[in-house]
Design a protein around this motif. Structure first.
Motif, PDB file in Angstrom:
ATOM      1  N   GLN A  53       6.774  10.126  14.212  1.00 59.44           N
ATOM      2  CA  GLN A  53       6.953   8.928  13.391  1.00 59.44           C
ATOM      3  C   GLN A  53       6.471   7.684  14.123  1.00 59.44           C
ATOM      4  OE1 GLN A  53       7.860   8.618  10.221  1.00 59.44           O
ATOM      5  NE2 GLN A  53       7.627   6.395  10.360  1.00 59.44           N
ATOM      6  N   ALA A  54       6.715   7.592  15.422  1.00 60.81           N
ATOM      7  CA  ALA A  54       6.237   6.442  16.192  1.00 60.81           C
ATOM      8  C   ALA A  54       4.720   6.321  16.099  1.00 60.81           C
ATOM      9  CB  ALA A  54       6.683   6.570  17.648  1.00 60.81           C
ATOM     10  N   SER A  55       4.033   7.450  16.121  1.00 60.52           N
ATOM     11  CA  SER A  55       2.575   7.408  16.012  1.00 60.52           C
ATOM     12  C   SER A  55       2.129   7.001  14.610  1.00 60.52           C
ATOM     13  CB  SER A  55       1.975   8.768  16.391  1.00 60.52           C
ATOM     14  OG  SER A  55       2.340   9.760  15.455  1.00 60.52           O
ATOM     15  N   LEU A  56       2.905   7.349  13.594  1.00 62.76           N
ATOM     16  CA  LEU A  56       2.557   6.969  12.222  1.00 62.76           C
ATOM     17  C   LEU A  56       2.627   5.453  12.031  1.00 62.76           C
ATOM     18  CD1 LEU A  56       4.312   9.667   9.976  1.00 62.76           C
ATOM     19  CD2 LEU A  56       1.867   9.389  10.427  1.00 62.76           C
ATOM     20  N   LEU A 100       8.541  -1.638  15.557  1.00 63.02           N
ATOM     21  CA  LEU A 100       8.828  -0.324  14.975  1.00 63.02           C
ATOM     22  C   LEU A 100       8.479   0.802  15.945  1.00 63.02           C
ATOM     23  CD1 LEU A 100       7.482  -0.958  11.366  1.00 63.02           C
ATOM     24  CD2 LEU A 100       9.879  -0.617  12.012  1.00 63.02           C
ATOM     25  N   MET A 101       7.347   0.694  16.578  1.00 63.17           N
ATOM     26  CA  MET A 101       6.935   1.740  17.513  1.00 63.17           C
ATOM     27  C   MET A 101       7.874   1.800  18.722  1.00 63.17           C
ATOM     28  SD  MET A 101       2.773   1.309  17.319  1.00 63.17           S
ATOM     29  CE  MET A 101       2.400   2.770  18.295  1.00 63.17           C
ATOM     30  N   ALA A 102       8.280   0.637  19.234  1.00 62.07           N
ATOM     31  CA  ALA A 102       9.187   0.615  20.383  1.00 62.07           C
ATOM     32  C   ALA A 102      10.554   1.164  20.007  1.00 62.07           C
ATOM     33  CB  ALA A 102       9.316  -0.810  20.911  1.00 62.07           C
ATOM     34  N   GLY A 103      11.050   0.766  18.829  1.00 62.38           N
ATOM     35  CA  GLY A 103      12.356   1.247  18.392  1.00 62.38           C
ATOM     36  C   GLY A 103      12.382   2.745  18.183  1.00 62.38           C
ATOM     37  N   MET A 104      11.332   3.269  17.544  1.00 60.97           N
ATOM     38  CA  MET A 104      11.279   4.715  17.316  1.00 60.97           C
ATOM     39  C   MET A 104      11.041   5.460  18.620  1.00 60.97           C
ATOM     40  SD  MET A 104      11.744   7.035  15.041  1.00 60.97           S
ATOM     41  CE  MET A 104      11.688   6.116  13.495  1.00 60.97           C
ATOM     42  N   GLY A 105      10.302   4.848  19.549  1.00 57.61           N
ATOM     43  CA  GLY A 105      10.123   5.466  20.860  1.00 57.61           C
ATOM     44  C   GLY A 105      11.452   5.609  21.585  1.00 57.61           C
ATOM     45  N   ALA A 106      12.293   4.573  21.505  1.00 57.11           N
ATOM     46  CA  ALA A 106      13.619   4.653  22.115  1.00 57.11           C
ATOM     47  C   ALA A 106      14.450   5.755  21.460  1.00 57.11           C
ATOM     48  CB  ALA A 106      14.337   3.310  21.993  1.00 57.11           C
ATOM     49  N   PRO A 110       0.838  -1.191   0.000  1.00 58.56           N
ATOM     50  CA  PRO A 110       0.000   0.000   0.000  1.00 58.56           C
ATOM     51  C   PRO A 110       0.873   1.242   0.000  1.00 58.56           C
ATOM     52  CG  PRO A 110      -0.711  -1.580   1.670  1.00 58.56           C
ATOM     53  CD  PRO A 110       0.595  -2.057   1.154  1.00 58.56           C
ATOM     54  N   ALA A 111       0.437   2.252  -0.736  1.00 58.86           N
ATOM     55  CA  ALA A 111       1.228   3.478  -0.840  1.00 58.86           C
ATOM     56  C   ALA A 111       1.481   4.083   0.530  1.00 58.86           C
ATOM     57  CB  ALA A 111       0.500   4.479  -1.746  1.00 58.86           C
ATOM     58  N   LEU A 112       0.471   4.048   1.401  1.00 64.85           N
ATOM     59  CA  LEU A 112       0.631   4.633   2.724  1.00 64.85           C
ATOM     60  C   LEU A 112       1.697   3.895   3.526  1.00 64.85           C
ATOM     61  CD1 LEU A 112      -0.250   6.650   4.863  1.00 64.85           C
ATOM     62  CD2 LEU A 112      -2.030   5.029   5.561  1.00 64.85           C
ATOM     63  N   ALA A 113       1.693   2.563   3.476  1.00 69.79           N
ATOM     64  CA  ALA A 113       2.693   1.783   4.217  1.00 69.79           C
ATOM     65  C   ALA A 113       4.092   2.082   3.702  1.00 69.79           C
ATOM     66  CB  ALA A 113       2.388   0.289   4.094  1.00 69.79           C
ATOM     67  N   THR A 114       4.242   2.189   2.385  1.00 74.79           N
ATOM     68  CA  THR A 114       5.546   2.504   1.812  1.00 74.79           C
ATOM     69  C   THR A 114       6.025   3.869   2.277  1.00 74.79           C
ATOM     70  OG1 THR A 114       5.043   1.189  -0.157  1.00 74.79           O
ATOM     71  CG2 THR A 114       6.833   2.790  -0.342  1.00 74.79           C
ATOM     72  N   VAL A 115       5.129   4.841   2.292  1.00 75.18           N
ATOM     73  CA  VAL A 115       5.491   6.186   2.735  1.00 75.18           C
ATOM     74  C   VAL A 115       5.895   6.182   4.200  1.00 75.18           C
ATOM     75  CG1 VAL A 115       4.590   8.505   3.176  1.00 75.18           C
ATOM     76  CG2 VAL A 115       4.124   7.381   1.004  1.00 75.18           C
ATOM     77  N   VAL A 116       5.139   5.464   5.031  1.00 71.46           N
ATOM     78  CA  VAL A 116       5.428   5.425   6.470  1.00 71.46           C
ATOM     79  C   VAL A 116       6.776   4.761   6.726  1.00 71.46           C
ATOM     80  CG1 VAL A 116       4.713   4.414   8.661  1.00 71.46           C
ATOM     81  CG2 VAL A 116       3.021   5.504   7.191  1.00 71.46           C
TER      82      VAL A 116
END
Length: 383
Positions: free
Chosen positions: A178-181, A79-85, A9-15
């Motif tokens: 980004q974590a929220s995305l 992904l969310m945990a890594g970006m949160g760190a 999906p385009a959105l997943a690729t962008v995120v």
């Protein structure tokens, strides 16, 4: 594995690409701000620079220690945990009162990136339709080009305008956003085994040879990239702009190459890895030969970025394909090899540059890649 293979999906690729941009900004932002950081902390540049080593050490340790769990956890949660760190690390860097605490914050950021990058590449491959892994991987990799061409210059401008602490504060806010995305991404779990995952991944056909290619590729890149700016400023003057144009040329080439990723899938990625490394060795020889001709050197830098994109896309897409049931563990090993190569470059490139100059440093990079060519071609990985 419960993720349905379909066109990403385009959105997943962008995120996913945006996440790589943020990681790239974090990875590159400290080096150009290092003199300001050292002055602000009342430390030497060498002391402040230890934060760079801490960041790399955190990535390697995280990839090796936590990588075995990547195939048992939902990609989105990782992904969310890594970006949160990474967000906490950037915020901690912004308020650090001493270089040791800055290094500790960067170590935490490295721990986050050590799981974030392999999860990103794994999910990109899992969302790709059959036969399109290189194209999907290449699209996500353009995030590095965007970070280099746009993110890093913006960070340095912010550092000059509002101070290095505010620049890290802005980066922390970007990481949090980004974590929220990542919440928009699929939540399926790969459901793979964790016991002995890294050893089993390393033993999978083709993985060890590809990781050898990654190690040579990254040691060559980080070693040359670390001193290319110093060399052109020494030879041609012009200050930071002279060096910045080389980075810009490289980033443009890296980004432009993304348009050809579909051709890699068409011709077959397995057969292209060794030739791509051989071509990259020739590019390093060209860099060694053109340092005194600045315009020509910039043109070669564009080619350098282009071939590096192709080589990195091939290595990552092959690693993502050779052991689908252990994809997260395999790509964690890739992350460890990537920053292991950077560590090798950090230890050896400086003495080589100071002892025999940039030309021989680039030749050394070419030799490393040439040695990896027969290794990666000796046993073809599964198609």
């Amino acid at each position: 594995m419960s993720v349905v293979r379909q066109r990403p999906p385009a959105l997943a690729t962008v995120v996913l690409t945006a996440g790589v941009v943020v990681v790239g900004a974090q990875a590159f932002v400290l080096a150009p701000l290092l003199p300001d950081v050292a002055a602000g902390l009342g430390s030497t540049t060498a002391e402040a620079g230890r934060a760079l080593s801490a960041y790399g050490a955190g990535i390697v340790a995280s990839a090796l220690v936590l990588g075995r769990r990547l195939d048992t956890l939902p990609r989105r949660a990782v992904l969310m945990a890594g970006m949160g760190a990474l967000a906490v690390a950037a915020a901690g860097s912004a308020v650090a009162p001493h270089w040791s605490l800055l290094a500790l914050a960067q170590l935490l950021g490295g721990v986050g990136v050590g799981v974030l990058l392999p999860a990103t590449y794994a999910l990109a491959a899992e969302l790709a339709p059959p036969g399109a892994a290189a194209r999907a991987t290449g699209r996500v990799l353009t995030g590095w080009s965007i970070a280099l061409v746009a993110g890093v210059p913006l960070a340095t401008v912010l550092g000059d305008a509002i101070g290095w602490r505010a620049a890290f504060g802005a980066l922390a806010a970007l990481c949090a956003a980004q974590a929220s995305l990542y919440a928009l991404l699929p939540s399926a779990s790969p459901g793979g085994p964790s016991r002995g995952a890294l050893i089993a991944a390393l033993r999978a056909p083709g993985v060890a040879t590809l990781l050898t290619g990654v190690l040579a590729f990254m040691a060559a890149f980080y070693g040359v990239f670390a001193f290319v700016g110093v060399e052109v400023r020494t030879l041609h003057g012009g200050g930071a702009t002279t060096a910045g144009l080389v980075a810009l040329a490289y980033g443009i080439g890296f980004g432009v190459a993304a348009g050809a990723d579909r051709l890699l899938d068409r011709f077959g990625t397995a057969r292209l890895v060794a030739p791509a490394l051989a071509l990259l060795a020739a590019v390093y020889l060209a860099l060694a030969a053109t340092t005194r001709a600045y315009a020509l050197f910039l043109a070669i830098a564009v080619v350098w970025g282009l071939v590096n994109h192709v080589g990195l896309t091939l290595l990552l897409s092959r690693l993502a394909e050779v052991a689908p049931g252990r994809r997260g563990a395999v790509l964690a090993l890739n992350t460890a090899a990537t920053y292991g190569g950077a560590a090798v470059a950090g230890a050896l490139a400086g003495p080589v540059y100071e002892g025999v100059g940039f030309g021989w440093l680039a030749v050394t990079a070419a030799v490393l890649l040439a040695l990896a060519v027969p290794v990666t071609a000796a046993r073809r990985t599964p198609s």
